[in-house]
Write an enzyme that holds these catalytic residues in place. Sequence first.
Site, short mmCIF file in Angstrom:
data_model
loop_
_atom_site.label_atom_id
_atom_site.label_comp_id
_atom_site.label_asym_id
_atom_site.label_seq_id
_atom_site.Cartn_x
_atom_site.Cartn_y
_atom_site.Cartn_z
N GLY A 16 25.96 64.57 29.63
CA GLY A 16 24.52 64.54 29.87
C GLY A 16 24.17 64.64 31.34
O GLY A 16 25.02 64.51 32.22
N VAL A 18 21.57 63.19 34.46
CA VAL A 18 20.83 62.00 34.83
C VAL A 18 19.71 62.39 35.80
O VAL A 18 19.95 63.09 36.79
CB VAL A 18 21.74 60.94 35.48
CG1 VAL A 18 20.94 59.69 35.84
CG2 VAL A 18 22.88 60.57 34.53
N ASP A 125 36.78 53.50 31.53
CA ASP A 125 36.51 54.59 32.48
C ASP A 125 35.96 54.06 33.79
O ASP A 125 35.00 54.60 34.34
CB ASP A 125 35.53 55.59 31.86
CG ASP A 125 35.47 56.91 32.65
OD1 ASP A 125 36.42 57.20 33.39
OD2 ASP A 125 34.46 57.63 32.53
#
Length: 453
Positions: A16, A18, A125
């Site tokens: 995605g 931001v 992560d």
Amino acid sequence: MERYDFVKEVGDGTFGNVWRAINKHTGEVVAIKKMKKKYYSWEECMNLREVKSLRKMNHPSIVKLKELIWENDILYFVFEYMECNLYQLMKDREKLFSEAEIRNWFFQVFQGLAYMHHHGYFHRDLKPENLLITKDTVKIADFGLAREINSDPPYTEYVSTRWYRAPEVLLQSHLYGSKVDMWAMGAIMAEMFTLRPLFPGIGEADEVFKICGVIGSPTWESWAEGLHLARALNYQFPQFPGVNLSRMIPSASVDAINLIRSLCSWDPVQRPGAAEALQHPFFQSCYYIPPALRSRLTANRTPPPVGTRGSLEVPNGRRYPEVLNNRKLGSNNSSPRAVAMKTGAQRKLNMVNQDSNKVEPYSSSSVKQSRFRPSGNNSPTSVIKGPMSREVVDVTEKLADMSFGARKGPEMQQFPPPLKAGGWRDEPVHMYYGQRHGQWIQPARGYNRKVAG
């Protein structure tokens, strides 16, 4: 989404984009993550791992999800806005960070991790790009790879950016756990001191080679499970004795080096958990007893022996405000009440006003005594004698969840002026990465951050 004005794109990821945006009604600046994949039902959105984990966690050191909006098959995450991330802070910096700054940031991150692990999730992560910062406040972000600790294996082989990937994951173990987050924290912490990655591998095999060159090759005594994993892959570890981390990271104190070495242990069992890390001597100055209480205890305290630290009093110290725990965000996966459906479905989940049950905040008292807690007169509570001792123990433990700004004081250790940030000192090159076929391997000068895969 008509309530928001998109101002500027601030990030472009695999899943995605931001954007920095402004709420037209309130004027609040937010960060909106627009997912690239299309979602064709509200239930599909609610079952995303990132949504599930963020709805269950509410902590000052975890980025807050304010709203979840599904509109025209596109999913939007509306987060609180943070100015930048730790990588952006390091990228073009010429001067090294002070140890007080690093201590402040990592004390907050470990609090967030302790809360997360306590509530059954690990991140998988962690990297500088996923630690967001505004002034003296740092928060954990991007839970796209978050996983429940009690979920059934096997787990995904690929997790985290390679430079921060734990060795058990590099060797394709399917049974890793929350200790992969602790390995990543050790690597990030070392990078914050030097502004250079500790293990900058260009592939999985080279990553293991870099790790061996720094911390030394594993043995049957130090990590038998790892040797079994390597044997299953027909892989043989290069044989290196390791290097002196104090010479690789000259600006770090003895306590900082000790914590980094513990976090970057081959065997996950030997790595401290997040709650244990918070009790390491590196963070001892973060636990603060208010002056009023301290003065009341003076008469009841037995003077410590000469040559030992007998007080937690910090010169020029100030009281840091305690962050109040908000109500838990709803963990109920049922859909909100159906709304009138026009062309292009629209659903919104308000994460701020959502009714929910309270969740017990993370408390260091719920975790067993850490092997890192200082003993004897160096213990935060051992210097307190008399009837007030239990009260001080309670106060000290409750202060583990405090957030605070960077503090400058005479307790900061003074070091020789460093070279230009990222530069190595005058020691021989072989001290850093070991030897291969009789030739010393020099550390690379330039690094590409796009190392995933």
